[in-house]
Design a protein around this motif. Structure first.
Motif, PDB file in Angstrom:
ATOM      1  N   VAL A 137      -0.264  -8.322  -3.715  1.00 32.83           N
ATOM      2  CA  VAL A 137       0.797  -9.159  -4.284  1.00 32.83           C
ATOM      3  C   VAL A 137       2.125  -8.470  -4.034  1.00 32.83           C
ATOM      4  O   VAL A 137       2.316  -7.303  -4.402  1.00 32.83           O
ATOM      5  N   LEU A 138       3.044  -9.187  -3.425  1.00 30.90           N
ATOM      6  CA  LEU A 138       4.362  -8.648  -3.093  1.00 30.90           C
ATOM      7  C   LEU A 138       5.427  -9.450  -3.835  1.00 30.90           C
ATOM      8  O   LEU A 138       5.493 -10.679  -3.707  1.00 30.90           O
ATOM      9  N   ASP A 139       6.248  -8.754  -4.621  1.00 35.01           N
ATOM     10  CA  ASP A 139       7.283  -9.449  -5.389  1.00 35.01           C
ATOM     11  C   ASP A 139       8.384  -8.445  -5.719  1.00 35.01           C
ATOM     12  O   ASP A 139       8.140  -7.232  -5.780  1.00 35.01           O
ATOM     13  N   HIS A 140       9.598  -8.956  -5.957  1.00 38.66           N
ATOM     14  CA  HIS A 140      10.724  -8.078  -6.309  1.00 38.66           C
ATOM     15  C   HIS A 140      10.915  -7.984  -7.815  1.00 38.66           C
ATOM     16  O   HIS A 140      11.758  -7.206  -8.294  1.00 38.66           O
ATOM     17  N   ASN A 141      10.145  -8.751  -8.581  1.00 37.18           N
ATOM     18  CA  ASN A 141      10.271  -8.773 -10.033  1.00 37.18           C
ATOM     19  C   ASN A 141       9.248  -7.809 -10.646  1.00 37.18           C
ATOM     20  O   ASN A 141       8.038  -8.015 -10.539  1.00 37.18           O
ATOM     21  N   GLN A 142       9.748  -6.767 -11.304  1.00 32.87           N
ATOM     22  CA  GLN A 142       8.861  -5.733 -11.841  1.00 32.87           C
ATOM     23  C   GLN A 142       7.978  -6.264 -12.969  1.00 32.87           C
ATOM     24  O   GLN A 142       6.820  -5.861 -13.098  1.00 32.87           O
ATOM     25  N   ARG A 151      -4.010  -7.192 -14.262  1.00 34.20           N
ATOM     26  CA  ARG A 151      -5.239  -7.897 -13.902  1.00 34.20           C
ATOM     27  C   ARG A 151      -6.074  -7.134 -12.876  1.00 34.20           C
ATOM     28  O   ARG A 151      -7.160  -7.572 -12.507  1.00 34.20           O
ATOM     29  N   GLY A 152      -5.560  -6.021 -12.406  1.00 32.75           N
ATOM     30  CA  GLY A 152      -6.318  -5.235 -11.450  1.00 32.75           C
ATOM     31  C   GLY A 152      -5.984  -5.536 -10.000  1.00 32.75           C
ATOM     32  O   GLY A 152      -6.686  -5.083  -9.093  1.00 32.75           O
ATOM     33  N   TYR A 153      -4.903  -6.297  -9.759  1.00 32.64           N
ATOM     34  CA  TYR A 153      -4.510  -6.614  -8.387  1.00 32.64           C
ATOM     35  C   TYR A 153      -3.756  -5.434  -7.776  1.00 32.64           C
ATOM     36  O   TYR A 153      -3.134  -4.639  -8.485  1.00 32.64           O
ATOM     37  N   LYS A 154      -3.779  -5.358  -6.467  1.00 27.09           N
ATOM     38  CA  LYS A 154      -2.961  -4.387  -5.749  1.00 27.09           C
ATOM     39  C   LYS A 154      -1.572  -4.996  -5.591  1.00 27.09           C
ATOM     40  O   LYS A 154      -1.441  -6.135  -5.141  1.00 27.09           O
ATOM     41  N   VAL A 155      -0.539  -4.251  -5.939  1.00 35.22           N
ATOM     42  CA  VAL A 155       0.818  -4.800  -5.964  1.00 35.22           C
ATOM     43  C   VAL A 155       1.769  -3.901  -5.194  1.00 35.22           C
ATOM     44  O   VAL A 155       1.529  -2.698  -5.021  1.00 35.22           O
ATOM     45  N   LEU A 156       2.869  -4.511  -4.764  1.00 29.09           N
ATOM     46  CA  LEU A 156       3.906  -3.778  -4.052  1.00 29.09           C
ATOM     47  C   LEU A 156       5.249  -4.406  -4.402  1.00 29.09           C
ATOM     48  O   LEU A 156       5.413  -5.621  -4.330  1.00 29.09           O
TER      49      LEU A 156
END
Length: 458
Positions: A137-142, A151-156
């Motif tokens: 999951v890629l997003d600019h909102n922390q 939820r256990g997703y990998k984020v960046l």
């Protein structure tokens, strides 16, 4: 009150005591000084600025100034050490967490990159998780990323239009990228960057304006999807089906049903141990095929006397004759669940009500779509509630917050696993899990921080 907050308060009190003491000392020792003169002299002395004496000092005043300098230097040293400690601890923790996440992402291959974690991004991520597919999951909102990580997703964190961010997400190893940002211009820019970095990647773009679809395709998108159109089509299908004019989607048995038999999973979410044989009796299963231990080991064709502990599960062969487990108990709100913290109690009420709705849907035998929708709602609210509860504990300085957060991660992980396999889970298992997830968690884990706050406020 936490030790960290107590130390900060003590430091502030010490500073004002020195300021007051220095001012009072100069007023007492030096004749003819005003309060402003004494305060000014105290400030430049304890901060070691060294502008010089504003008036000639008496011998007693000089001795007092020497003492004040040493006290000021000690206070400044403690203040600098405290600030440095906070900065270093926070920085090390953040670097460690980021490195762990980067290591996980760097191991991915043939994965999907989801750009934007809004409503559409959440739904896509949940479905990918249910299907067992790797994704980032890629997003600019922390805040949104914190929920996804919960939820256990990998984020960046970052802007998908920046090459470095896409490279960090593994764009060159990825098979798919989904652009679900609610801005066509942003999606076009990210599509151009993604196609340039990986010419073979399959790009799916969320569109809002059909008139510029050709631009998205020219920018490298393989397909453009319009969620509003899909939603309208789905509503139409539902109305048609209820009106009796829609054809059944499947005329024969479901994909997981053969000759009247199907595979079902019984996860054991009860602290009381049970055996494979007892599970077979409770579920009416024909046979137990695999016993899956919580540590990941599998035992094929387990014997009836083998014991299940909390978190173990059994894959069973069952006959689809309408038999099976029934819900043993109801999730109900009661005064016993009140913690005495208004906003926490209000959110727990919502959580219990959502659990009641889900249980009602199971008991009434509502269709799979309705049950799945209610379970997703329960999961969605729980994730956001956990995040707000953790922020509250951190703000109040709860010393066991790491342990509590670990418990939240365990519950979230188990919920996600149930959500992934919800087509195959027995209602009885979900009933036991809801009791542990909601009722037991509130009455045991949550009451620990309530007791701590009450003791601190005394």
């Amino acid at each position: 009150m936490s030790s960290q907050i107590r130390q900060n308060i003590q430091l502030i009190v010490a500073f004002f005591l020195v300021l007051f003491g220095g001012t009072a000392g100069y007023l007492y020792l030096e004749k003819g000084w005003s309060v402003l003169d004494a305060l000014y002299m105290t400030v430049i002395t304890i901060t070691t600025i060294g502008y010089g004496e504003i008036h000639d000092l008496s011998p007693a005043g000089r001795i007092f100034t020497i003492i004040l300098i040493f006290v000021g230097l000690g206070l400044a040293a403690v203040f600098v050490a405290q600030v440095t400690k906070v900065i270093i601890q926070s920085g090390i923790r953040n670097l460690y967490e980021k490195k762990k996440m980067y290591d996980k992402i760097n191991k991915l291959k043939k994965h999907t990159i989801v750009c934007g974690y809004g409503k559409i991004g959440r739904a896509i991520s949940l479905k990918l998780y249910e299907l067992g597919l790797d994704f980032v999951v890629l997003d600019h909102n922390q805040e949104r990323l914190a929920e996804a990580e919960q939820r256990g997703y990998k984020v960046l964190h970052g802007d998908g239009a920046v090459d470095g961010v896409l490279l960090s997400a593994g764009i060159r190893r990825a098979d798919f990228i989904v652009l679900c940002i609610n801005d066509d211009a942003c999606n076009i820019n990210i599509s151009l960057a993604a196609r340039e970095l990986n010419s073979d990647i399959f790009i799916v773009v969320r569109g809002t304006d059909p008139s510029i679809e050709y631009r998205m395709l020219r920018a490298g998108a393989n397909t453009v999807v319009y969620p509003l159109d899909l939603g309208g089509e789905q509503i139409g299908h539902i109305l048609a089906r209820h009106a009796g004019v829609a054809e059944n989607e499947e005329a024969g048995p479901t994909a997981h049903e053969v000759m009247g038999y199907s595979l079902r999973i019984f996860p054991h979410y009860d602290n009381t141990p049970t055996t494979v044989g007892e599970v077979k009796v409770r579920t009416g299963a024909v046979n137990a095929l695999v016993l899956h231990r919580e540590d990941g080991t599998d035992i094929e064709n387990p014997a009836d006397d083998m014991e299940l502990s909390y978190g173990d599960s059994v894959l069973e062969l069952v006959k689809n004759d309408g038999a099976g487990c029934e819900l043993k108990s109801d999730i109900k709100w009661s005064k016993d669940l009140i913690l005495g913290i208004p906003f926490i109690d209000a959110e727990h009420r919502v959580l219990v009500r959502y659990a009641e709705d889900f249980q009602t849907a199971l008991r009434e035998g509502q269709d799979h779509e309705a049950v799945a929708r209610l379970f997703d709602r329960l999961l969605e609210y729980t994730s956001s509630h956990f995040a707000r509860e953790e922020a509250f504990m951190q703000k109040r300085g709860f010393p066991e917050i790491e342990k509590h957060m670990k418990e939240h991660r365990r519950i979230t992980r188990e919920v996600m696993e149930l959500n992934r396999d919800k087509k195959y889970i027995f209602p009885d298992s979900i009933d036991s899990f809801l009791q542990d997830w909601i009722i037991n968690h509130i009455n045991t884990t949550d009451r620990k921080y309530v007791k701590f706050f009450k003791d601190e406020d005394k």
